[in-house]
Design an enzyme around this catalytic site. Structure first.
Site, PDB file in Angstrom:
ATOM      1  N   CYS A   1       0.773  -1.054  -0.144  1.00 49.58           N
ATOM      2  CA  CYS A   1      -0.095   0.003  -0.032  1.00 49.58           C
ATOM      3  C   CYS A   1       0.759   1.080   0.046  1.00 49.58           C
ATOM      4  O   CYS A   1       1.752   1.356   0.834  1.00 49.58           O
ATOM      5  CB  CYS A   1      -1.044  -0.079   1.310  1.00 49.58           C
ATOM      6  SG  CYS A   1      -1.785   1.485   1.311  1.00 49.58           S
TER       7      CYS A   1
ATOM      8  N   CYS B   1      -0.467   3.495  -6.383  1.00 47.25           N
ATOM      9  CA  CYS B   1      -1.552   3.232  -5.707  1.00 47.25           C
ATOM     10  C   CYS B   1      -1.884   1.675  -6.048  1.00 47.25           C
ATOM     11  O   CYS B   1      -2.133   1.365  -7.285  1.00 47.25           O
ATOM     12  CB  CYS B   1      -2.957   3.759  -5.516  1.00 47.25           C
ATOM     13  SG  CYS B   1      -4.299   3.307  -4.678  1.00 47.25           S
TER      14      CYS B   1
HETATM   15  N1  DGL Z   1      -3.910   0.895  -2.043  1.00 43.48           N
HETATM   16  C1  DGL Z   1      -3.568   1.923  -1.392  1.00 43.48           C
HETATM   17  C2  DGL Z   1      -2.206   2.477  -1.911  1.00 43.48           C
HETATM   18  O1  DGL Z   1      -1.768   1.831  -2.525  1.00 43.48           O
HETATM   19  C3  DGL Z   1      -4.514   3.087  -0.961  1.00 43.48           C
HETATM   20  C4  DGL Z   1      -5.913   2.592  -0.878  1.00 43.48           C
HETATM   21  C5  DGL Z   1      -6.591   3.343   0.248  1.00 43.48           C
HETATM   22  O2  DGL Z   1      -6.754   4.672  -0.073  1.00 43.48           O
HETATM   23  O3  DGL Z   1      -6.950   3.038   1.230  1.00 43.48           O
HETATM   24  O4  DGL Z   1      -1.952   3.749  -1.608  1.00 43.48           O
END
Ligand code: DGL
Length: 274
Positions: free
Chosen positions: A74, A193
């Protein structure tokens, strides 16, 4: 003999599955635990303190579940929590546990992929406003002009199963147009993301054909492979049965259904409080 360790992969929701998938394709022999904090997603618009606290809770839970190594799959957690966990929590725990993020391995690649030296970054509000990618890029490639665009509607679209819907087109185009308006010389766009690969077809459709897209999954997988080669003391403790267990802080049946769609194979999941 101590029981074998597993590799923990954490995300606020489903996004980290795009990283896990690539890691398992490259390193299928190891055992994994995936944890999605779906009950509290999205993290993208939350404060530093909250993202740190949520991520810390998840990491400690994964440590309890025999993860010696945890990947923050993440960007938001990597941007807002990784450094404090590495510099404060791990030394305080006095343990041999390790936590790795995904920003550095992504940034390392961009220098060889852009010709114009103008790179676009699409991410959550948290990732863009943290400036983490800018800091890493300046260290490695000071000549690159990095322009960020926050895409706050994209994670909710993915988490709500709307990634392929007609309605999603509007928001995909909106943020891409905004990015290209800020810098028309961009020839490379980083999907910063882990949810965004689930919108890949639409992102590709609205980005001009000459702009390359960087997908983090394969980069993170190769970086982990390299890390394990350099850290045999960790690699040798890892279970090698090719298994993966899935956990979510939300309802397990809902997670299993959506994860099965994303991964294109049947997945069982369990609920976990963290
Ligand atoms: N998947 C997360 C990232 O790579 C973000 C998701 C979220 O906003 O919770 O930043």
């Amino acid at each position: 003999m101590a029981s074998k360790q597993v590799i923990g992969v954490f995300d606020s929701g489903y996004g980290g599955l795009t990283i896990l998938q690539e890691i398992r394709a490259l390193l299928p022999q190891y055992d994994y635990v995936y944890l999605g904090d779906n009950a509290r997603t999205p993290y993208g618009n939350r404060s530093f303190e909250v993202v740190y606290q949520f991520t810390r809770q998840a990491v400690l839970k994964l440590f309890e579940m025999q993860c010696q190594l945890v990947i923050l799959a993440c960007n938001t957690a990597s941007a807002k929590a990784l450094r404090t966990i590495q510099q404060h929590d791990l030394p305080a725990l006095g343990s041999d546990k390790r936590v790795l993020g995904i920003i550095r391995p992504t940034t390392e690649m961009i220098g060889s992929l852009t010709k114009t030296r103008h790179v676009g970054l699409l991410g959550t509000e948290g990732t863009i406003s943290s400036g983490s990618y800018g800091m890493e890029t300046r260290k490695l490639f000071p000549d690159i002009v990095l322009t960020g665009q926050a895409c706050p509607m994209w994670v909710p679209l993915v988490e709500n199963g709307e990634a392929a819907s007609d309605g999603a087109d509007y928001f995909v185009r909106q943020y891409i147009d905004a990015l290209l308006q800020k810098d028309p010389d961009i020839d490379l766009v980083v999907l910063a993301c882990t949810h965004y690969p689930l919108l890949y077809d639409k992102i590709r459709r609205y980005l001009p054909g000459h702009i390359q897209i960087v997908n983090q999954g394969p980069l993170v997988a190769h970086s982990l492979q390299d890390y394990l080669q350099r850290h045999q003391e960790i690699a040798q403790n890892l279970g090698q049965n090719g298994r993966c267990a899935y956990y979510t802080t939300e309802q397990s049946d809902k997670f299993a259904r959506s994860a099965s769609v994303f991964l294109q194979r049947s997945v069982q999941a369990s609920h976990l409080d963290i």
